[in-house]
Design a protein around this motif. Structure first.
Motif, PDB file in Angstrom:
ATOM      1  N   ASN A   1       0.870  -1.163   0.000  1.00 39.98           N
ATOM      2  CA  ASN A   1       0.000   0.000   0.000  1.00 39.98           C
ATOM      3  C   ASN A   1       0.920   1.231   0.000  1.00 39.98           C
ATOM      4  O   ASN A   1       2.140   1.096  -0.076  1.00 39.98           O
ATOM      5  CB  ASN A   1      -0.939  -0.013   1.198  1.00 39.98           C
TER       6      ASN A   1
ATOM      7  N   ALA B   1      -7.314   7.760   2.142  1.00 43.16           N
ATOM      8  CA  ALA B   1      -8.103   7.108   3.188  1.00 43.16           C
ATOM      9  C   ALA B   1      -8.165   5.598   2.960  1.00 43.16           C
ATOM     10  O   ALA B   1      -8.081   4.803   3.904  1.00 43.16           O
ATOM     11  CB  ALA B   1      -9.505   7.704   3.231  1.00 43.16           C
ATOM     12  N   HIS B   2      -8.306   5.198   1.684  1.00 44.00           N
ATOM     13  CA  HIS B   2      -8.332   3.773   1.350  1.00 44.00           C
ATOM     14  C   HIS B   2      -7.012   3.106   1.708  1.00 44.00           C
ATOM     15  O   HIS B   2      -6.982   2.011   2.295  1.00 44.00           O
ATOM     16  CB  HIS B   2      -8.632   3.619  -0.141  1.00 44.00           C
ATOM     17  N   GLU B   3      -5.902   3.763   1.376  1.00 40.82           N
ATOM     18  CA  GLU B   3      -4.581   3.207   1.669  1.00 40.82           C
ATOM     19  C   GLU B   3      -4.353   3.125   3.179  1.00 40.82           C
ATOM     20  O   GLU B   3      -3.766   2.158   3.682  1.00 40.82           O
ATOM     21  CB  GLU B   3      -3.495   4.055   1.014  1.00 40.82           C
ATOM     22  N   LEU B   4      -4.807   4.141   3.896  1.00 36.15           N
ATOM     23  CA  LEU B   4      -4.641   4.147   5.346  1.00 36.15           C
ATOM     24  C   LEU B   4      -5.434   3.003   5.984  1.00 36.15           C
ATOM     25  O   LEU B   4      -4.962   2.355   6.938  1.00 36.15           O
ATOM     26  CB  LEU B   4      -5.087   5.485   5.920  1.00 36.15           C
ATOM     27  N   ARG B   5      -6.604   2.739   5.461  1.00 33.85           N
ATOM     28  CA  ARG B   5      -7.405   1.629   5.992  1.00 33.85           C
ATOM     29  C   ARG B   5      -6.649   0.312   5.832  1.00 33.85           C
ATOM     30  O   ARG B   5      -6.610  -0.512   6.758  1.00 33.85           O
ATOM     31  CB  ARG B   5      -8.748   1.565   5.266  1.00 33.85           C
ATOM     32  N   GLY B   6      -6.019   0.114   4.673  1.00 29.83           N
ATOM     33  CA  GLY B   6      -5.224  -1.095   4.469  1.00 29.83           C
ATOM     34  C   GLY B   6      -4.015  -1.164   5.375  1.00 29.83           C
ATOM     35  O   GLY B   6      -3.564  -2.247   5.752  1.00 29.83           O
ATOM     36  N   SER B   7      -3.486   0.005   5.739  1.00 28.61           N
ATOM     37  CA  SER B   7      -2.345   0.051   6.648  1.00 28.61           C
ATOM     38  C   SER B   7      -2.747  -0.358   8.062  1.00 28.61           C
ATOM     39  O   SER B   7      -2.002  -1.042   8.763  1.00 28.61           O
ATOM     40  CB  SER B   7      -1.749   1.456   6.659  1.00 28.61           C
ATOM     41  N   LEU B   8      -3.915   0.069   8.492  1.00 25.12           N
ATOM     42  CA  LEU B   8      -4.343  -0.158   9.872  1.00 25.12           C
ATOM     43  C   LEU B   8      -5.050  -1.493  10.066  1.00 25.12           C
ATOM     44  O   LEU B   8      -5.151  -1.978  11.194  1.00 25.12           O
ATOM     45  CB  LEU B   8      -5.264   0.984  10.316  1.00 25.12           C
ATOM     46  N   SER B   9      -5.554  -2.079   8.978  1.00 26.56           N
ATOM     47  CA  SER B   9      -6.338  -3.312   9.093  1.00 26.56           C
ATOM     48  C   SER B   9      -5.765  -4.390   8.180  1.00 26.56           C
ATOM     49  O   SER B   9      -5.778  -4.252   6.950  1.00 26.56           O
ATOM     50  CB  SER B   9      -7.801  -3.051   8.725  1.00 26.56           C
TER      51      SER B   9
ATOM     52  N   ALA C   1      -8.464  -5.663   5.851  1.00 25.80           N
ATOM     53  CA  ALA C   1      -8.693  -4.800   4.690  1.00 25.80           C
ATOM     54  C   ALA C   1      -7.596  -4.999   3.657  1.00 25.80           C
ATOM     55  O   ALA C   1      -7.868  -5.023   2.440  1.00 25.80           O
ATOM     56  CB  ALA C   1      -8.758  -3.343   5.140  1.00 25.80           C
TER      57      ALA C   1
ATOM     58  N   GLU D   1      -8.046  -6.518  -0.281  1.00 25.40           N
ATOM     59  CA  GLU D   1      -7.519  -5.927  -1.513  1.00 25.40           C
ATOM     60  C   GLU D   1      -6.723  -6.958  -2.300  1.00 25.40           C
ATOM     61  O   GLU D   1      -6.851  -7.063  -3.526  1.00 25.40           O
ATOM     62  CB  GLU D   1      -6.639  -4.724  -1.152  1.00 25.40           C
TER      63      GLU D   1
END
Length: 396
Positions: free
Chosen positions: A269, A310-318, A321, A325
């Motif tokens: 990501n 925001a989409h990339e951050l969600r993948g970073s935190l979860s 998620a 992807e």
């Protein structure tokens, strides 16, 4: 002639090597602020040897990638460095991506990429049995190698032609007021040089500014976070599985990359790093962060692409998620199949209007030549970039 090169990543070392070949009478000195070579982008590279599929025909990227891959292949074979043609499959998930995939096919043909094949249905599954998608573009000559080993071999070549790599030498001042280029360092004193090449990666804009070059393009660091497939699940991917790039967004997205020494990486990501060399979330340097936030280019980029951020951050935190992807391309992947892998930081050059500098950008200011932008396929193209830069360094 006394020539300096700032930066002992793969490009700086390739440039120093080439200068030593062209001017065996010259003294070539590589200045590196770290205590080892290839510490940052080179040492954290995914190892892909790009064939030249993506790049706009006629661009510097297209030209230097195609020459660079042939030079790199010959060099690795000569030096006994592993290089494997595992192949890359660029996958269109649905009909909305077919036109973009056809554009990649056109670019690859124009750039002279050999062996490209358009695949559908069972043909696609013959290459990657577990991949999703309705069509794919297969590049059999896309490969993988060990760029840290390549950089180490380049450093040996620099020494064999009488050059030197000085570690722990951070450049803090550059003066071009006299006939010589005076370079001030912390760790190696002051050097008076006839020519200087700046190949400073994540610090390239700062070092170029010391030499009197323009402030832009500014470097904004983006951390690429990876997972790795558990060993028992590596069979889900045979080579490289990539998405079709979306020109509306600045980053490629999650993909699957087989490594030359074993393992399959999933990612990355792309999230803003809070330090130029911020490989972990907790790595924060307030000066670096404030510099990024003050950048006109970054503010314009953030306004245009906040949804993607925001989409990339969600993948970073979860992790779930992130796995979701990845599952778009290899549906059998689960969150339990993924284990953390080392992150990298990309030196993303931005123009003041927020546009990402896509092509290689190399400037010359008198006796100083600066590599201001050399993202992927920079490592693949390193020997060709070295030819290009060395010619400019030696121009009167």
């Amino acid at each position: 002639m006394r020539i300096g090169v700032v930066g002992a990543g793969i490009i700086g070392l390739a440039v120093a090597r080439r200068l030593g070949e062209l001017r065996p009478d010259a003294t070539v000195t590589v200045l590196e602020k770290e205590r080892a070579i290839a510490t940052h982008q080179t040492g954290r590279n995914s190892g892909v040897v790009h064939a030249g599929i993506y790049y706009a025909p006629g661009s510097l990227k297209a030209q230097l990638c195609r020459r660079g891959v042939e030079l790199l292949r010959a060099y690795c074979e000569e030096r006994g460095i592993p290089i494997v043609d595992c192949g890359k499959l660029v996958v269109a998930l649905d009909a909305s991506e077919l036109d973009r995939l056809r554009e990649l096919e056109r670019r690859a043909a124009t750039n002279g990429v050999p062996g490209m094949r358009w695949l559908e249905g069972d043909e696609l599954r013959e290459i990657e049995p577990h991949a999703a998608g309705i069509a794919g573009l297969h590049s059999p000559t896309t490969g993988i190698t060990d760029y840290r080993a390549v950089a180490a071999a380049f450093a040996e070549d620099v020494g064999s032609t009488g050059g030197s790599v000085v570690l722990g030498a951070e450049v803090v001042g550059i003066s071009t007021a006299s006939k010589t280029v005076r370079v001030e360092t912390v760790g190696a004193g002051v050097l008076d040089l006839d020519r200087l090449a700046i190949c400073a990666g994540l610090q390239s804009d700062r070092v170029a500014l010391l030499a009197g070059d323009e402030r832009d393009p500014a470097i904004v660091p983006f951390r690429g976070e990876y997972y790795r497939l558990r060993p028992e699940r590596e069979g889900l991917v045979r080579g490289l599985v990539y998405p079709v790039p979306d020109p509306a967004y600045p980053f490629l997205g999650v993909h699957f990359t087989r490594r030359v020494h074993g393992g399959v990486d999933v990612g990355p990501n792309a999230v803003l790093a809070f330090a130029r060399e911020g490989y972990r979330r907790r790595d924060v340097r307030l000066g670096d962060l404030f510099e990024t936030l003050r950048s006109r280019g970054f503010r314009a980029l953030a306004r245009a692409h906040w949804r993607m951020a925001a989409h990339e951050l969600r993948g970073s935190l979860s992790k779930r998620a992130f796995a979701a992807e990845a599952r778009r391309y290899v549906p059998e992947v689960t969150a339990d199949d993924l284990v953390p892998a080392p992150a990298g930081v990309r030196a993303q050059a931005l123009d003041p209007d927020g546009s990402l500098v896509d092509d290689f950008r190399i400037t010359r200011l008198g006796a100083v030549t600066a590599v201001r932008n050399a993202p992927s396929p920079g490592a693949t193209s390193s020997l060709a970039i070295a030819e290009y830069v060395a010619d400019r360094v030696l121009q009167e």
